[in-house]
Enzyme design. Structure first.
Site, PDB file in Angstrom:
ATOM      1  N   PRO A 115       0.838  -1.206   0.000  1.00 25.00           N
ATOM      2  CG  PRO A 115       0.063  -0.992   2.187  1.00 25.00           C
ATOM      3  CD  PRO A 115       0.792  -1.937   1.280  1.00 25.00           C
TER       4      PRO A 115
ATOM      5  CE1 TYR B 167      -0.041   8.829   8.867  1.00 27.27           C
ATOM      6  CE2 TYR B 167       0.469   6.644   8.038  1.00 27.27           C
ATOM      7  CZ  TYR B 167       0.595   8.017   7.952  1.00 27.27           C
ATOM      8  OH  TYR B 167       1.350   8.577   6.958  1.00 27.27           O
TER       9      TYR B 167
ATOM     10  CG  HIS C 218      -2.248   2.039   7.657  1.00 28.36           C
ATOM     11  ND1 HIS C 218      -1.119   1.671   8.352  1.00 28.36           N
ATOM     12  CD2 HIS C 218      -1.836   2.978   6.749  1.00 28.36           C
ATOM     13  CE1 HIS C 218      -0.074   2.341   7.895  1.00 28.36           C
ATOM     14  NE2 HIS C 218      -0.487   3.131   6.914  1.00 28.36           N
TER      15      HIS C 218
ATOM     16  CB  ALA D  31       6.567  -4.385   3.849  1.00 27.84           C
TER      17      ALA D  31
ATOM     18  N   GLY E 138      12.065  -2.222   2.316  1.00 28.12           N
ATOM     19  CA  GLY E 138      13.342  -2.123   1.612  1.00 28.12           C
ATOM     20  C   GLY E 138      13.813  -3.412   0.976  1.00 28.12           C
TER      21      GLY E 138
ATOM     22  CD  GLN F  87      -2.806   0.651   4.327  1.00 24.67           C
ATOM     23  OE1 GLN F  87      -2.660   1.823   3.951  1.00 24.67           O
ATOM     24  NE2 GLN F  87      -1.802  -0.093   4.753  1.00 24.67           N
TER      25      GLN F  87
ATOM     26  NE  ARG G 268      15.128  -4.457   5.447  1.00 28.53           N
ATOM     27  CZ  ARG G 268      15.340  -5.497   4.654  1.00 28.53           C
ATOM     28  NH1 ARG G 268      16.378  -6.282   4.871  1.00 28.53           N
ATOM     29  NH2 ARG G 268      14.525  -5.759   3.650  1.00 28.53           N
TER      30      ARG G 268
ATOM     31  N   GLY H  70       7.255  -1.867  -2.362  1.00 31.32           N
ATOM     32  CA  GLY H  70       6.696  -0.543  -2.579  1.00 31.32           C
ATOM     33  C   GLY H  70       7.368   0.172  -3.732  1.00 31.32           C
ATOM     34  NE  ARG H  71      11.569   2.672  -1.005  1.00 30.08           N
ATOM     35  CZ  ARG H  71      12.652   2.629  -0.248  1.00 30.08           C
ATOM     36  NH1 ARG H  71      13.580   3.553  -0.372  1.00 30.08           N
ATOM     37  NH2 ARG H  71      12.815   1.660   0.635  1.00 30.08           N
TER      38      ARG H  71
END
Length: 366
Positions: free
Chosen positions: A25, A182, A177, A297, A299, A100, A269, A320-321
């Protein structure tokens, strides 16, 4: 031929996944006036494979939930209607799509709140950080309104109604989430939650509201369609905990009572949303404690994604990226092809194409 664990099929409850690469997400800030837009249809469809699992960007559950401009919602009829063709496009290509459900809590500003009122939280302490969780975007967070016990029950109900709306929009399920500093994370973390009632103090009390949300949502749409995202080790939005491993373990064990489909955790990390550092801390105790599907999730690359699945550190890996910049990421991982480089400058712009749907596919890549 070399084995690629990320490309092994996986049975997630009733969902037959063709591989273990999950679209994480990611807020993209292109949902004008809090309504998902037609360009999101192309964005999600590009990243869909037959039997692939996608988690949609954080979608606000109520009018108090938003904390950023141009993030989608799932609390009004108009928002539900806007999501329908997007979900349909993912299903047309054989994908599994979860919505989400998000509430920013105190990570919001007056301008995003109804009638310019303060954002809500478990506390009345404001976030001291001067930037958002990307570590770059400037922010000035006001002191939040401390929720009363009655108001907490209303927020639980907002999550329940949002889950029902997500199913009405056609989603296959929802991810709650509970990460990244949040609202749910604010209740969980002892550096934020300073309540003296049954929602604060002990570990059990701090986890009460998050687990009430899980139960309400599971009761509403079925536990087999519910996931929860957590970041016990993270300190995003001034939201750290003095004993993150105990927190993560308590939540992982508690979730088993509700028999939800999956738990999605962010690696220790990840010290900011985009920066990682070496650490001895691990998600392995939580992985062993939770009985459902475990998603990690934070990196991940092709190499360490394959490694974590091969050693049974996770069932699925969220990207993600890399997925943002490579719509055909599973295909590229299969071929060990060169990856497009992501452009951080366009992560959170409002352009419906640039940095959103214009990353090239392998077939059209020069």
């Amino acid at each position: 031929m070399k084995m690629i664990p990320l490309l092994d099929p996986y049975q997630m409850g009733s969902f037959s996944l063709s591989h273990r690469i999950v679209l994480a997400p990611m807020s993209r800030l292109r949902s004008y006036k809090f309504v998902a837009q037609p360009h999101a249809l192309f964005y999600y469809s590009q990243r869909t494979t037959q039997g692939g699992f996608l988690v949609g960007e954080a979608s606000g559950i109520s009018e108090t939930a938003q904390g950023c401009p141009n993030t989608p919602g799932i609390w009004t009829e108009e928002q539900v209607k806007a999501w329908k063709p997007i979900v349909h496009a993912v299903h047309e290509k054989g994908g599994i799509f979860f919505c989400q459900l998000w509430h920013a809590g105190r990570a919001s500003e007056y301008c995003f709140q109804p009638n310019g009122q303060p954002p809500i939280s478990c506390t009345d302490k404001p976030i001291q950080a001067k930037t958002q969780i990307d570590g770059i975007t400037e922010a000035a967070y006001p002191a939040p309104h401390r929720l009363t016990i009655h108001e907490i029950t209303q927020v639980v109900n907002d999550f329940r109604k949002a889950a029902r709306n997500a199913m009405e929009a056609g989603f296959d399920g929802v991810e709650i989430h509970g990460a990244n500093g949040y609202l749910i994370d604010q209740f969980l973390k002892d550096q934020v939650n300073d309540r003296k009632d049954e929602y604060g103090g002990s570990l059990e009390n701090r986890c009460r509201f998050p687990l009430e949300v899980v139960k309400a949502v599971a009761d509403e749409i079925g536990a087999d369609r519910v996931g929860l995202r957590l970041s016990p080790f993270a300190d995003y939005n001034d939201c750290g905990d003095s004993n993150p491993e105990a927190l993560g373990l308590y939540m992982a064990e508690s979730l088993n009572k509700y028999r939800i489909l999956y738990c999605h955790m962010i690696e220790p990390r990840m010290i900011t949303q985009f920066e990682s550092q070496k650490t001895k801390e691990s998600l392995l105790p939580m992985r062993k404690a939770f009985k459902g599907t475990f998603i990690v999730a934070g990196g991940y690359s092709r190499e360490d994604g394959n490694e974590v699945v091969a050693r049974d550190g996770a069932d699925l890996v969220a990207f993600g990226r890399l997925f943002l910049a490579n719509p055909d990421l599973p295909r590229r991982f299969e071929l060990n092809a060169v990856l497009n480089k992501y452009d951080r400058n366009t992560f959170y712009t409002y352009d419906p194409i640039v940095g959103y749907t214009d990353y090239p596919l392998l077939e059209t890549d020069n």
